[in-house]
Design a protein around this motif. Structure first.
Motif, PDB file in Angstrom:
ATOM      1  N   ARG A 228      20.897  25.649  44.471  1.00 45.43           N
ATOM      2  CA  ARG A 228      22.143  26.135  43.528  1.00 45.43           C
ATOM      3  C   ARG A 228      22.719  27.222  43.908  1.00 45.43           C
ATOM      4  O   ARG A 228      22.035  28.164  44.713  1.00 45.43           O
ATOM      5  N   TRP A 229      23.905  27.410  43.598  1.00 46.65           N
ATOM      6  CA  TRP A 229      24.849  28.478  44.152  1.00 46.65           C
ATOM      7  C   TRP A 229      24.041  30.012  43.856  1.00 46.65           C
ATOM      8  O   TRP A 229      24.210  31.031  44.561  1.00 46.65           O
ATOM      9  N   ASN A 230      23.512  29.979  42.764  1.00 47.25           N
ATOM     10  CA  ASN A 230      22.844  31.310  42.274  1.00 47.25           C
ATOM     11  C   ASN A 230      21.291  31.585  42.493  1.00 47.25           C
ATOM     12  O   ASN A 230      20.600  32.193  41.732  1.00 47.25           O
ATOM     13  N   ASP A 231      20.603  30.427  43.178  1.00 41.88           N
ATOM     14  CA  ASP A 231      19.448  30.755  43.441  1.00 41.88           C
ATOM     15  C   ASP A 231      19.147  31.988  44.219  1.00 41.88           C
ATOM     16  O   ASP A 231      20.045  32.551  45.015  1.00 41.88           O
ATOM     17  N   GLY A 232      17.874  32.545  43.502  1.00 38.88           N
ATOM     18  CA  GLY A 232      17.638  33.907  44.210  1.00 38.88           C
ATOM     19  C   GLY A 232      18.252  34.956  43.477  1.00 38.88           C
ATOM     20  O   GLY A 232      18.595  36.295  43.794  1.00 38.88           O
ATOM     21  N   ALA A 233      18.830  34.538  42.298  1.00 38.85           N
ATOM     22  CA  ALA A 233      19.758  35.932  41.489  1.00 38.85           C
ATOM     23  C   ALA A 233      20.868  36.245  42.346  1.00 38.85           C
ATOM     24  O   ALA A 233      20.971  37.607  42.212  1.00 38.85           O
ATOM     25  N   ALA A 234      21.377  35.641  43.019  1.00 43.44           N
ATOM     26  CA  ALA A 234      22.657  36.321  43.807  1.00 43.44           C
ATOM     27  C   ALA A 234      23.575  36.921  42.901  1.00 43.44           C
ATOM     28  O   ALA A 234      23.749  36.280  41.925  1.00 43.44           O
ATOM     29  N   ALA A 235      24.307  37.852  43.299  1.00 45.35           N
ATOM     30  CA  ALA A 235      25.549  38.519  42.487  1.00 45.35           C
ATOM     31  C   ALA A 235      26.464  37.417  42.478  1.00 45.35           C
ATOM     32  O   ALA A 235      27.001  36.781  43.257  1.00 45.35           O
ATOM     33  N   GLU A 236      27.257  37.359  41.140  1.00 46.19           N
ATOM     34  CA  GLU A 236      28.270  36.317  40.864  1.00 46.19           C
ATOM     35  C   GLU A 236      29.578  37.152  41.595  1.00 46.19           C
ATOM     36  O   GLU A 236      30.000  38.107  41.368  1.00 46.19           O
ATOM     37  N   PRO A 237      30.337  36.487  42.321  1.00 50.20           N
ATOM     38  CA  PRO A 237      31.363  36.868  43.211  1.00 50.20           C
ATOM     39  C   PRO A 237      32.678  37.175  42.179  1.00 50.20           C
ATOM     40  O   PRO A 237      32.643  36.441  41.299  1.00 50.20           O
ATOM     41  N   GLU A 238      33.333  37.886  42.529  1.00 55.98           N
ATOM     42  CA  GLU A 238      34.428  38.250  41.467  1.00 55.98           C
ATOM     43  C   GLU A 238      35.509  37.216  41.425  1.00 55.98           C
ATOM     44  O   GLU A 238      35.938  36.861  40.327  1.00 55.98           O
ATOM     45  N   LYS A 239      35.744  36.509  42.278  1.00 56.18           N
ATOM     46  CA  LYS A 239      36.436  35.424  42.134  1.00 56.18           C
ATOM     47  C   LYS A 239      36.213  34.148  41.228  1.00 56.18           C
ATOM     48  O   LYS A 239      36.715  33.893  40.566  1.00 56.18           O
ATOM     49  N   LEU A 240      34.615  34.145  41.500  1.00 58.98           N
ATOM     50  CA  LEU A 240      34.141  33.297  40.396  1.00 58.98           C
ATOM     51  C   LEU A 240      34.170  33.714  38.975  1.00 58.98           C
ATOM     52  O   LEU A 240      34.336  32.837  38.103  1.00 58.98           O
ATOM     53  N   THR A 241      34.029  35.121  38.942  1.00 62.96           N
ATOM     54  CA  THR A 241      34.024  35.650  37.544  1.00 62.96           C
ATOM     55  C   THR A 241      35.553  35.207  36.940  1.00 62.96           C
ATOM     56  O   THR A 241      35.549  34.821  35.644  1.00 62.96           O
ATOM     57  N   ALA A 242      36.636  35.509  37.706  1.00 63.49           N
ATOM     58  CA  ALA A 242      37.915  35.092  37.274  1.00 63.49           C
ATOM     59  C   ALA A 242      37.960  33.606  36.967  1.00 63.49           C
ATOM     60  O   ALA A 242      38.552  33.283  35.942  1.00 63.49           O
ATOM     61  N   ILE A 243      37.446  32.713  37.425  1.00 66.80           N
ATOM     62  CA  ILE A 243      37.436  31.314  37.223  1.00 66.80           C
ATOM     63  C   ILE A 243      36.792  31.294  35.869  1.00 66.80           C
ATOM     64  O   ILE A 243      37.065  30.331  34.919  1.00 66.80           O
ATOM     65  N   LEU A 244      35.511  31.515  35.789  1.00 70.06           N
ATOM     66  CA  LEU A 244      34.697  31.165  34.700  1.00 70.06           C
ATOM     67  C   LEU A 244      35.214  31.691  33.423  1.00 70.06           C
ATOM     68  O   LEU A 244      34.709  31.034  32.205  1.00 70.06           O
ATOM     69  N   ASP A 245      35.840  33.034  33.607  1.00 71.51           N
ATOM     70  CA  ASP A 245      35.967  33.494  32.222  1.00 71.51           C
ATOM     71  C   ASP A 245      37.701  33.347  31.817  1.00 71.51           C
ATOM     72  O   ASP A 245      38.272  33.843  30.972  1.00 71.51           O
ATOM     73  N   ALA A 246      38.370  32.297  32.596  1.00 71.25           N
ATOM     74  CA  ALA A 246      39.663  32.167  32.313  1.00 71.25           C
ATOM     75  C   ALA A 246      39.976  31.534  31.084  1.00 71.25           C
ATOM     76  O   ALA A 246      39.318  30.638  30.786  1.00 71.25           O
ATOM     77  N   LYS A 247      40.801  32.060  30.223  1.00 71.30           N
ATOM     78  CA  LYS A 247      40.995  31.683  28.677  1.00 71.30           C
ATOM     79  C   LYS A 247      41.983  30.485  28.783  1.00 71.30           C
ATOM     80  O   LYS A 247      42.841  30.551  29.086  1.00 71.30           O
ATOM     81  N   LYS A 248      41.605  29.655  27.802  1.00 72.00           N
ATOM     82  CA  LYS A 248      42.663  28.646  27.440  1.00 72.00           C
ATOM     83  C   LYS A 248      42.296  28.201  25.962  1.00 72.00           C
ATOM     84  O   LYS A 248      41.288  27.706  25.695  1.00 72.00           O
ATOM     85  N   SER A 249      43.145  28.033  25.101  1.00 68.98           N
ATOM     86  CA  SER A 249      42.866  27.525  23.534  1.00 68.98           C
ATOM     87  C   SER A 249      42.958  26.232  23.689  1.00 68.98           C
ATOM     88  O   SER A 249      43.599  25.541  24.637  1.00 68.98           O
ATOM     89  N   VAL A 250      42.525  25.694  22.800  1.00 71.06           N
ATOM     90  CA  VAL A 250      42.058  24.012  22.686  1.00 71.06           C
ATOM     91  C   VAL A 250      42.683  23.568  21.377  1.00 71.06           C
ATOM     92  O   VAL A 250      42.408  24.236  20.103  1.00 71.06           O
ATOM     93  N   ARG A 251      43.315  22.741  21.181  1.00 70.23           N
ATOM     94  CA  ARG A 251      44.025  22.029  19.890  1.00 70.23           C
ATOM     95  C   ARG A 251      44.153  20.642  19.882  1.00 70.23           C
ATOM     96  O   ARG A 251      44.781  20.074  21.208  1.00 70.23           O
ATOM     97  N   LYS A 252      43.971  19.853  18.865  1.00 71.05           N
ATOM     98  CA  LYS A 252      44.327  18.622  18.956  1.00 71.05           C
ATOM     99  C   LYS A 252      45.899  18.130  18.668  1.00 71.05           C
ATOM    100  O   LYS A 252      46.336  18.729  17.660  1.00 71.05           O
ATOM    101  N   ILE A 253      46.386  17.204  19.137  1.00 66.83           N
ATOM    102  CA  ILE A 253      47.772  16.869  19.037  1.00 66.83           C
ATOM    103  C   ILE A 253      47.602  15.583  17.750  1.00 66.83           C
ATOM    104  O   ILE A 253      46.702  14.614  18.055  1.00 66.83           O
ATOM    105  N   GLU A 254      47.968  16.030  16.614  1.00 71.86           N
ATOM    106  CA  GLU A 254      47.917  14.893  15.498  1.00 71.86           C
ATOM    107  C   GLU A 254      48.985  13.860  15.572  1.00 71.86           C
ATOM    108  O   GLU A 254      50.014  13.938  16.062  1.00 71.86           O
TER     109      GLU A 254
END
Length: 838
Positions: A228-254
């Motif tokens: 796994r990418w984080n085996d051994g408690a590797a520090a999370e890369p800054e680039k990955l943090t930006a991807i994992l925390d990218a905000k996007k709202s979700v709504r259903k089209i009726e």
């Protein structure tokens, strides 16, 4: 330097920047290969595997195969991965040369319409193969799509020997995932042979190792090794943090009607969706629309054009010719956050197209697919309040109310995804639930089914076992189409088109368009006059040995997966902006292939292209050349006895049957040529008249069968005689597991005499010398084609070949026959260059 330092240096050189590899990338290079690697999208899985393989090959790691095989579910992934691999290998050229290699590994693509064949020519060289699962898994099952059936054993052998398979984006593989696991289990059961390693690696952001637990895999691999990418408690890369925390709202089209693909209902659905798109689209940012079926994507595209958005709408799906598709993909990839483009797409954009939109509108899909689609919205966190305009938004369409509307997915998968979506108000990747289950396969190939595929003979109608359920879990599979300007009318509606020696209709990659079998069948039913769509006839013989038979009209023939069909341009069926489009009756612009036009035609049962050369070669000389090439090849791959001697002896005997009068009367002798018998001739006789002195030609004559019969007549019962005879017979891929006559064969005057593939019982071959090997003048017997034992108590041909398959297994037996064939190819080319051994 330590290995760790060396890999860091190689990684930085390949990537063209001073960046240290992530810990998981370094681990892959320094530790043993795992079975599974799990890492988020965007973190560099492709670089991790490719550069780890390159590093280990440069370190001469015995557990790392020569060939790296990337098997990908979509062609967009193939194109992107190939570009990256080519750039890395180019930057590493000096590293490879420092280890004595002439050049870095070549990158070869295998996808519909773009199949590189050169990779098979030298199995001793490192190579990177990148292809779609359709092209690669079909080859691994000995039924390669879009290629000559006579080459199936070669690709099969090399893909299962000395190859590291890497399966990426496994959540998109469908039935191919279970097949990949079963194939790995079969290889592990047979064990490593000839010292050549072969293994598989599955990589994904969402993979659960339990998905691989097929009936045979779990017996061979009780506990898969997982990195796994984080085996051994590797520090999370800054680039990955930006991807994992990218905000996007979700709504259903009726209030969107059912996504039915029929007539007025489809038009109404497309109009409604188009209205939703235009209402939410921001002209300062891109919008991506993903639907589940191509017909819907095309209908929505048309609806948007009617609304006046023509210059800002792009349609992207898998049913385009390579020429148009490349231009569309490049435009989408170059899309900037400030572009106001609207992209209408299908699953083709879920992986492999690195784009980011502010607004994503998607149909309901399985949860694993939705996670991939969500990753195409605000991918790097570039959209948000006060940044590049409005905030990122995901809108989903719930237009599924029955199994029919759910296709190509199962209704139960969409119902589970709906439950997850209804819980969401926001979809940053870190907060998304993992997929509860992987791709579900309706069909799982077992060992018995797999071994039955080793027999490559078609039935008498030219059809084969359908492997589509093992390749891709879909109700529909693909064929390839290309359009040509053809005569308006033949003499009869069902006349075949016959190629001349100066012209071939074989297509090139730029003009091939994939299309589903069901859609093509429905479309061609409208061609009631026939002769506007054709398929190459592998059973044609004589003057018509390169002909194309109609697949439309009253005499239409069944289309099978992987077929390549030639379509008359005036029949329509294609639009440069919409792709395959059966509604269009406009003449299709023919792609100007120019200098790229294929010179070699498709090969039929009666063809022998390797015997037609620019330089004539005597038979005895050719046999010695191929024997020497086989010896060198066995040495290079480390082949041990007794297989080594069997390969070399088969090479020395492989063309003895060319001494047969049926071959020699076809090979035209010219002034300056070696004395007969010839192995290669500069001119080839294709027609006969009643005034000819020569005996009439026998359709489907196979010299390699005569060679094998001559060998058995003189050496049957000796150690390994059956293996040598099989390798002799199989060296063109046309006489392998069985021997049977074909429709249209010419029978001898003696009605009781046996005959098969142009060889008659009692035919005589003259004496032939191949170095120390001598084939005496021999009268050929065909008793081995009978059921049961021969009059001498010897086994039939079928019994012998089945015994060989049981003894050696499919991987080893195919590899041995491939060595003989490659030695023949190598020696034949060297002869034409004047470089053959003397």
């Amino acid at each position: 330097m330590t290995d760790q330092q060396q890999f860091r240096e190689l990684f930085a050189t390949a990537c063209g920047q001073e960046r240290a590899p992530y810990p998981f990338q370094q681990r892959l290079a320094l530790d043993p290969w795992p079975d599974v690697m799990i890492a988020p999208t965007g973190l560099g899985k492709t670089a991790a595997v490719t550069l780890a393989w390159a590093f280990k090959r440069l370190k001469e790691d015995e557990a790392t195969p020569r060939r790296l095989v990337w098997c990908l579910p979509m062609r967009t992934l193939v194109e992107q991965t190939a570009q990256e691999a080519e750039s890395w290998m180019k930057r590493l050229a000096d590293a490879w040369r420092s280890k004595g290699r002439k050049a870095p590994p070549a990158v070869h693509k295998l996808l519909g319409g773009d199949v590189d064949k050169d990779w098979v020519l030298d199995p001793t060289r490192e190579a990177i193969l990148i292809g779609t699962q359709d092209m690669l898994i079909s080859r691994a099952l000995m039924r390669g799509y879009g290629m000559s059936r006579f080459r199936w054993p070669i690709d099969f052998a090399l893909l299962h020997t000395d190859s590291l398979w890497v399966f990426d984006e496994v959540q998109l593989m469908g039935a191919g995932l279970a097949t990949s696991a079963q194939l790995e289990a079969f290889r592990r059961r047979d064990g490593r042979f000839f010292g050549l390693p072969a293994r598989s690696l599955w990589v994904s952001a969402t993979l659960d190792p339990a998905w691989l637990a097929t009936v045979d895999f779990r017996k061979q691999v009780v506990e898969p090794l997982v990195y796994r990418w984080n085996d051994g408690a590797a520090a999370e890369p800054e680039k990955l943090t930006a991807i994992l925390d990218a905000k996007k709202s979700v709504r259903k089209i009726e209030s969107v009607a059912s996504g039915n693909d029929e007539g007025k209902k489809l038009a109404a659905y497309a109009k409604t969706v188009a209205s939703e798109i235009l209402e939410r689209h921001n002209k300062a940012n891109p919008t991506l629309v993903i639907v589940n079926r191509i017909a819907r994507a095309q209908a929505i595209f048309d609806a948007l054009l009617k609304a006046g958005w023509e210059s800002e709408v792009i349609l992207l799906h898998s049913r385009f010719r390579q020429k148009e598709r490349a231009a569309i993909v490049n435009k989408v990839r170059e899309m900037q956050p400030s572009d106001g483009l609207i992209v209408i797409s299908t699953q083709a954009v879920e992986a492999g197209v690195d784009i980011s939109a502010r607004l994503l509108i998607t149909e309901l899909a399985p949860w694993s697919s939705l996670v991939q689609r969500f990753g195409r919205c605000n991918r790097q966190g570039e959209f948000g309040t006060g940044a590049n305009g409005a905030s990122a938004e995901i809108c989903w369409i719930d237009a599924v109310d029955d199994e029919k509307a759910a296709r190509p997915y199962a209704l139960v998968e969409l119902q589970a995804a709906r439950e997850e979506l209804c819980k969401l108000a926001e979809a940053s990747p870190r907060g998304l639930a993992p997929a509860a289950s992987g791709p579900q396969a309706r069909h799982v190939i077992r060992r018995k089914d797999f071994e039955e595929l080793f027999d490559t003979d078609a039935d008498l109608m030219g059809f084969d076992v359908d492997i589509a359920p093992y390749v891709r879990d879909a109700e529909d599979t693909d064929v390839r189409l290309f359009w040509r300007e053809l005569p308006k009318k033949q003499k009869e509606p069902d006349d075949a088109l016959v190629e001349t020696s100066k012209k071939t209709n074989k297509p090139v990659r730029e003009e091939l368009c994939p299309a589903s079998i069901s859609a093509v069948n429905a479309w061609l039913k409208k061609d009631r006059n026939g002769n506007r769509a054709f398929r190459f006839d592998i059973l044609a013989t004589g003057e018509k040995s390169r002909r194309w038979l109609p697949v439309s009209g009253r005499n239409s023939r069944r289309i099978k997966p992987g077929d390549v069909l030639m379509i008359a341009a005036d029949l329509g069926g294609y639009d440069e902006r919409r792709g395959f489009y059966p509604q269009s009756t406009d003449t299709v612009p023919v792609v100007d292939v120019g200098a790229a036009q294929v010179k070699e035609p498709d090969e039929g049962q009666d063809d022998d292209p390797w015997s037609r050369k620019d330089k004539a070669v005597g038979l005895s000389d050719h046999l010695v050349h191929v024997r020497d090439a086989a010896r060198a090849l066995c040495e290079a791959v480390g082949l041990a006895e007794p297989c080594r001697s069997a390969v070399i002896r088969a090479a020395a005997w492989h063309d003895v049957g060319k001494a047969h009068e049926q071959f020699q009367l076809r090979a035209i002798w010219a002034d300056g040529d070696p004395e007969r018998p010839l192995a290669k001739a500069t001119k080839w006789r294709r027609t006969w008249t009643a005034d000819d002195d020569a005996p009439p030609p026998r359709p489907y004559f196979r010299h390699e069968l005569a060679s094998a019969l001559a060998f058995l007549a003189q050496h049957d019962g000796e150690p390994n005689a059956d293996l040598v005879a099989y390798l002799i017979a199989a060296h063109h891929g046309k006489v392998r597991m069985g021997i049977r006559s074909l429709p249209g064969e010419k029978a001898p005057d003696d009605k009781d005499a046996l005959f098969v593939r142009g060889v008659w019982a009692g035919d005589v071959l003259e004496k032939v010398r191949a170095g120390e090997e001598i084939s005496a003048a021999t009268r050929l017997s065909l008793d081995v084609m009978r059921l049961g034992e021969t009059p001498e108590g010897r086994p039939s041909w079928g019994a012998r070949t089945l015994a060989l398959l049981a003894e050696y297994g499919p991987f080893k037996l195919a590899f041995l026959e491939t060595l003989v064939r490659l030695a023949d190819w190598k020696a034949s080319e060297d002869e034409q260059k004047g470089e053959a051994s003397s």
